[in-house]
Design a protein around this motif. Structure first.
Motif, PDB file in Angstrom:
ATOM      1  N   ASP A 158       0.797  -1.143  -0.056  1.00 27.38           N
ATOM      2  CA  ASP A 158       0.109  -0.105  -0.061  1.00 27.38           C
ATOM      3  C   ASP A 158       0.993   1.403   0.069  1.00 27.38           C
ATOM      4  O   ASP A 158       0.572   2.200  -0.773  1.00 27.38           O
ATOM      5  N   VAL A 159       1.981   1.165   0.834  1.00 21.19           N
ATOM      6  CA  VAL A 159       2.770   2.284   0.578  1.00 21.19           C
ATOM      7  C   VAL A 159       3.512   2.407  -0.726  1.00 21.19           C
ATOM      8  O   VAL A 159       3.407   3.598  -1.437  1.00 21.19           O
ATOM      9  N   ALA A 160       3.934   1.352  -1.155  1.00 15.19           N
ATOM     10  CA  ALA A 160       4.671   1.279  -2.484  1.00 15.19           C
ATOM     11  C   ALA A 160       3.759   1.713  -3.589  1.00 15.19           C
ATOM     12  O   ALA A 160       4.307   2.280  -4.602  1.00 15.19           O
ATOM     13  N   ASN A 161       2.651   1.596  -3.413  1.00 15.93           N
ATOM     14  CA  ASN A 161       1.442   1.838  -4.642  1.00 15.93           C
ATOM     15  C   ASN A 161       1.421   3.379  -4.741  1.00 15.93           C
ATOM     16  O   ASN A 161       0.853   3.990  -5.605  1.00 15.93           O
ATOM     17  N   GLN A 162       1.578   4.127  -3.554  1.00 18.13           N
ATOM     18  CA  GLN A 162       1.122   5.659  -3.593  1.00 18.13           C
ATOM     19  C   GLN A 162       2.433   6.421  -4.586  1.00 18.13           C
ATOM     20  O   GLN A 162       3.405   5.863  -4.825  1.00 18.13           O
ATOM     21  N   PRO A 163       1.809   7.369  -5.398  1.00 19.38           N
ATOM     22  CA  PRO A 163       2.481   7.914  -6.473  1.00 19.38           C
ATOM     23  C   PRO A 163       3.526   8.980  -5.777  1.00 19.38           C
ATOM     24  O   PRO A 163       3.368   9.344  -4.826  1.00 19.38           O
ATOM     25  N   GLY A 164       4.629   9.193  -6.913  1.00 19.53           N
ATOM     26  CA  GLY A 164       5.585  10.026  -6.578  1.00 19.53           C
ATOM     27  C   GLY A 164       5.350  11.422  -5.917  1.00 19.53           C
ATOM     28  O   GLY A 164       5.957  11.843  -5.346  1.00 19.53           O
ATOM     29  N   ILE A 231      20.873  -7.907  13.366  1.00 17.49           N
ATOM     30  CA  ILE A 231      20.818  -8.104  11.988  1.00 17.49           C
ATOM     31  C   ILE A 231      20.235  -6.930  11.359  1.00 17.49           C
ATOM     32  O   ILE A 231      19.223  -6.420  11.617  1.00 17.49           O
ATOM     33  N   ALA A 232      20.970  -6.629  10.004  1.00 14.91           N
ATOM     34  CA  ALA A 232      20.531  -5.294   9.264  1.00 14.91           C
ATOM     35  C   ALA A 232      19.823  -5.550   8.050  1.00 14.91           C
ATOM     36  O   ALA A 232      20.253  -6.505   7.382  1.00 14.91           O
ATOM     37  N   LEU A 233      18.447  -5.121   7.956  1.00 17.77           N
ATOM     38  CA  LEU A 233      17.624  -5.117   6.692  1.00 17.77           C
ATOM     39  C   LEU A 233      17.756  -3.776   5.907  1.00 17.77           C
ATOM     40  O   LEU A 233      17.165  -2.875   6.719  1.00 17.77           O
ATOM     41  N   VAL A 234      18.342  -3.807   4.958  1.00 22.28           N
ATOM     42  CA  VAL A 234      18.573  -2.677   4.261  1.00 22.28           C
ATOM     43  C   VAL A 234      17.749  -2.679   2.707  1.00 22.28           C
ATOM     44  O   VAL A 234      17.756  -3.481   2.072  1.00 22.28           O
ATOM     45  N   GLY A 235      16.978  -1.357   2.668  1.00 24.41           N
ATOM     46  CA  GLY A 235      16.346  -1.369   1.514  1.00 24.41           C
ATOM     47  C   GLY A 235      16.399  -0.131   0.663  1.00 24.41           C
ATOM     48  O   GLY A 235      16.569   1.102   1.301  1.00 24.41           O
ATOM     49  N   LYS A 236      16.174  -0.119  -0.850  1.00 27.61           N
ATOM     50  CA  LYS A 236      16.425   0.940  -1.711  1.00 27.61           C
ATOM     51  C   LYS A 236      15.147   1.442  -1.491  1.00 27.61           C
ATOM     52  O   LYS A 236      14.091   0.752  -1.961  1.00 27.61           O
ATOM     53  N   ALA A 237      14.794   2.731  -1.540  1.00 19.41           N
ATOM     54  CA  ALA A 237      13.481   3.426  -1.402  1.00 19.41           C
ATOM     55  C   ALA A 237      13.782   4.903  -2.213  1.00 19.41           C
ATOM     56  O   ALA A 237      13.775   5.953  -1.571  1.00 19.41           O
ATOM     57  N   ILE A 238      14.010   4.793  -3.631  1.00 17.76           N
ATOM     58  CA  ILE A 238      13.672   5.949  -4.632  1.00 17.76           C
ATOM     59  C   ILE A 238      12.432   6.116  -4.605  1.00 17.76           C
ATOM     60  O   ILE A 238      11.696   5.136  -5.361  1.00 17.76           O
ATOM     61  N   THR A 239      11.876   7.305  -4.210  1.00 18.94           N
ATOM     62  CA  THR A 239      10.377   7.165  -4.467  1.00 18.94           C
ATOM     63  C   THR A 239       9.818   7.631  -5.875  1.00 18.94           C
ATOM     64  O   THR A 239       8.734   7.464  -6.218  1.00 18.94           O
ATOM     65  N   PHE A 240      10.766   8.029  -6.460  1.00 21.24           N
ATOM     66  CA  PHE A 240      10.639   8.274  -7.827  1.00 21.24           C
ATOM     67  C   PHE A 240      11.954   8.360  -8.738  1.00 21.24           C
ATOM     68  O   PHE A 240      12.797   9.071  -8.342  1.00 21.24           O
ATOM     69  N   GLU A 254       6.557   5.891 -15.536  1.00 24.90           N
ATOM     70  CA  GLU A 254       5.536   5.851 -14.441  1.00 24.90           C
ATOM     71  C   GLU A 254       5.873   4.819 -13.591  1.00 24.90           C
ATOM     72  O   GLU A 254       5.474   4.661 -12.377  1.00 24.90           O
ATOM     73  N   ASP A 255       6.122   3.667 -14.027  1.00 22.48           N
ATOM     74  CA  ASP A 255       6.510   2.483 -13.200  1.00 22.48           C
ATOM     75  C   ASP A 255       7.565   2.721 -11.909  1.00 22.48           C
ATOM     76  O   ASP A 255       7.882   2.078 -10.904  1.00 22.48           O
ATOM     77  N   MET A 256       8.259   3.762 -12.245  1.00 21.64           N
ATOM     78  CA  MET A 256       9.422   4.032 -11.365  1.00 21.64           C
ATOM     79  C   MET A 256       8.981   4.551  -9.860  1.00 21.64           C
ATOM     80  O   MET A 256       9.805   4.907  -9.082  1.00 21.64           O
ATOM     81  N   ILE A 257       7.679   4.645  -9.826  1.00 20.52           N
ATOM     82  CA  ILE A 257       6.998   4.849  -8.477  1.00 20.52           C
ATOM     83  C   ILE A 257       7.530   3.756  -7.659  1.00 20.52           C
ATOM     84  O   ILE A 257       7.481   3.653  -6.427  1.00 20.52           O
ATOM     85  N   MET A 438      10.598  -7.933  -9.729  1.00 22.16           N
ATOM     86  CA  MET A 438       9.629  -8.604  -8.743  1.00 22.16           C
ATOM     87  C   MET A 438       8.593  -7.984  -7.956  1.00 22.16           C
ATOM     88  O   MET A 438       7.785  -8.431  -7.438  1.00 22.16           O
ATOM     89  N   SER A 439       8.856  -6.819  -7.675  1.00 22.22           N
ATOM     90  CA  SER A 439       8.530  -5.602  -6.949  1.00 22.22           C
ATOM     91  C   SER A 439       7.181  -5.301  -7.373  1.00 22.22           C
ATOM     92  O   SER A 439       6.262  -4.766  -6.468  1.00 22.22           O
ATOM     93  N   HIS A 440       6.744  -5.308  -8.685  1.00 17.31           N
ATOM     94  CA  HIS A 440       5.531  -4.926  -9.090  1.00 17.31           C
ATOM     95  C   HIS A 440       5.084  -5.526 -10.158  1.00 17.31           C
ATOM     96  O   HIS A 440       5.639  -6.428 -11.073  1.00 17.31           O
ATOM     97  N   ARG A 441       3.665  -5.624 -10.480  1.00 22.74           N
ATOM     98  CA  ARG A 441       3.175  -6.457 -11.697  1.00 22.74           C
ATOM     99  C   ARG A 441       2.166  -5.365 -12.511  1.00 22.74           C
ATOM    100  O   ARG A 441       1.353  -4.575 -11.551  1.00 22.74           O
ATOM    101  N   GLU A 442       2.354  -5.362 -13.656  1.00 25.42           N
ATOM    102  CA  GLU A 442       1.662  -4.604 -14.542  1.00 25.42           C
ATOM    103  C   GLU A 442       0.037  -4.835 -14.595  1.00 25.42           C
ATOM    104  O   GLU A 442      -0.885  -4.101 -14.502  1.00 25.42           O
TER     105      GLU A 442
END
Ligand code: BES
Ligand code: MN
Ligand code: ZN
Length: 467
Positions: A158-164, A231-240, A254-257, A438-442
């Motif tokens: 739900d957070v990932a689907n929010q637009p830039g 243990i460290a969990l690291v994530g890339k979060a380029i919002t756009f 547009e998929d780069m959201i 793997m992160s999103h589907r069209e």
């Protein structure tokens, strides 16, 4: 979704029934159905309208596992939503040991990103899962864990689907702080001022082209002893990700959201880890920036200095994920003294070219840690595929003017990306998942709606639970 486990007592009148049918059971259905109408192969569906029953195939009995049932439950839920049914009874008497996977499948299939749609699909809000009395207690426990995992993945989606325009580093940091309040996690935000003062040169460089500055988000779960290293969990979060000065072509930009999905997997996993009260120390580190071209943007040819003092020559501003992750990985190693680091990133299009959209690329610098990650992913039903770290890849990203450059060109693009990140883990056990495709589907899949998938959440939780 309200889920109760029961031993069969009369279900609500308006509830549809979900039945799972193996290939051999199909032959004995009454009234009989033809092979053509319903083969019983995995994820095939037969709807018996007169008694509101949806049968989903499981395929050959010998091959059935948790993933078969997770997906079959999802297929059933997607169908029921489509025909407007909101309550269901799941006949799980034959498969009680997959109760967790079934609940995950139902919850994942129930999610839609419809915040901006005029009409919302009704939620599947009432589910009764029937098992035999002797299985009730264990199935219920597994079901509760499945619910936590499914909801955590949906939170990430739900957070990932929010637009830039609506979700950017600062608003993501606000969302993470809310998560901290909701799940009793310690959240620390490094805003631009702190990043600059702390010499996080990678995050600053990538973020400097945007009106909306970068953030590093640190989320801590303390379930272990006081002096246990996390243990460290690291994530890339380029919002756009526009690509910056090395700007991307317009098609599909547009998929780069979804370029924040690695970070969102970390966010969702931390929620589940807190809720499950996992008994070890975990730190989630999300490196967030918006990659924009502007008069203030970083440029090809720039030489930047990362948090751990390494000099990086920028060849391509579109290879920005590794630049922000360099800082986050170095911070995990130096400040958090992490026992091991796993990063998730939508890092390269090349990974999709190599593996398609059914497996994430997997790299690691430590055999024992790598095996644990692969085992966790296997249990989670998320497919990883091991990829190489030849020394030639390191040579490919050697710079003439600095320690390393951020692009080694087209050949082996996913592997040179991984080799770049490895530099910043140094001797700390480290693993890298490239989740670009793997992160999103069209489009909708039979068991999952379009948009962000939440990939990685379950693997991270599995890994940490067995740490
Ligand atoms: N976010 C992209 C990778 C990506 C591309 C993810 C397509 C999902 C779908 C990443 O920042 C990127 O642009 N990578 C470059 C690296 C290259 C410049 C070395 C790429 O893949 O082209
Ligand atoms: Mn990019
Ligand atoms: Zn990117």
């Amino acid at each position: 979704m309200k889920i109760v486990f029961a031993t069969g007592a009369a279900p609500a009148k308006d509830a549809a029934v979900i039945r799972f049918v193996t290939r051999d059971q199909r032959a004995k259905l009454v009234p009989p159905v033809s092979e053509e109408e319903f083969s019983g192969k995995a994820n095939t569906l037969l709807y018996l309208r007169c008694d509101s029953t949806v049968c989903v195939g499981l395929g050959e009995r010998a091959k059935i596992n948790a993933h078969t049932l997770r997906s079959a439950a999802g297929v059933a839920a997607m169908f029921l939503k489509k025909i407007g049914r909101t309550s269901a009874v799941v006949r799980l008497e034959d498969w009680p040991k997959f109760a967790g996977a079934v609940v995950e499948g139902l919850i994942l299939a129930d999610y839609r990103f419809e915040r901006f749609k005029t009409k919302q699909t009704a939620e599947l809000d009432n589910v009764r899962v029937h098992v035999l009395g002797e299985d009730l207690a264990t199935a219920k426990k597994a079901g509760e864990r499945g619910q936590t995992l499914g909801e955590a993945a949906n939170l990430a989606r739900d957070v990932a689907n929010q637009p830039g325009n609506l979700l950017y580093p600062e608003s993501l940091a606000d969302r993470a702080e809310k998560l901290g309040r909701d799940f009793k996690l310690k959240v620390t935000i490094f805003d631009e001022k702190k990043l600059r003062a702390g010499k996080f040169g990678g995050l600053i460089a990538v973020g400097q082209g945007s009106e909306r500055g970068p953030r590093m988000i640190v989320i801590e779960h303390r379930g272990g002893s006081k002096n246990q290293v996390p243990i460290a969990l690291v994530g890339k979060a380029i919002t756009f990700d526009t690509g910056g000065i090395s700007i991307k072509p317009a098609a599909n930009m547009e998929d780069m959201i979804f370029d924040k999905c690695g970070g969102m997997a970390v966010l969702g996993a931390m929620a589940a880890i807190a809720e499950l009260k996992v008994k070890c120390n975990v730190v989630g580190i999300i490196a967030s920036a918006e990659n924009m071209p502007s008069g203030g943007a970083y440029r090809p040819g720039d030489i930047i200095t990362t948090y751990d003092g390494k000099h990086v020559e920028i060849i391509n501003t579109d290879a920005e994920g590794r630049v922000v992750l360099a800082d986050a990985i170095a911070y995990a190693r130096i400040d958090q003294k992490a026992a091991a680091i796993i990063d998730l990133a939508t890092l390269t299009g090349a990974c999709g070219v190599a593996l398609g959209d059914n497996a994430a690329g997997f790299w690691n610098n430590d055999e024992a840690f790598g095996k644990r990650v692969l085992a966790a992913a296997e249990r989670a039903g998320e497919r990883l595929w091991p990829m190489p770290l030849f020394t030639e890849f390191e040579e490919q990203i050697r710079s003439d003017v600095a320690l390393i450059k951020n692009s080694g060109g087209r050949l082996g693009g996913a592997c040179t990306g991984a080799a770049f990140l490895k530099t910043f883990a140094e001797d700390t056990p480290w693993a890298h998942l490239d989740i670009a495709y793997m992160s999103h589907r069209e489009k909708d899949r039979a068991d999952l709606a379009r948009g962000a998938t939440g990939f990685g959440v379950r693997t991270l939780v599995e890994l940490v639970e067995n740490w």
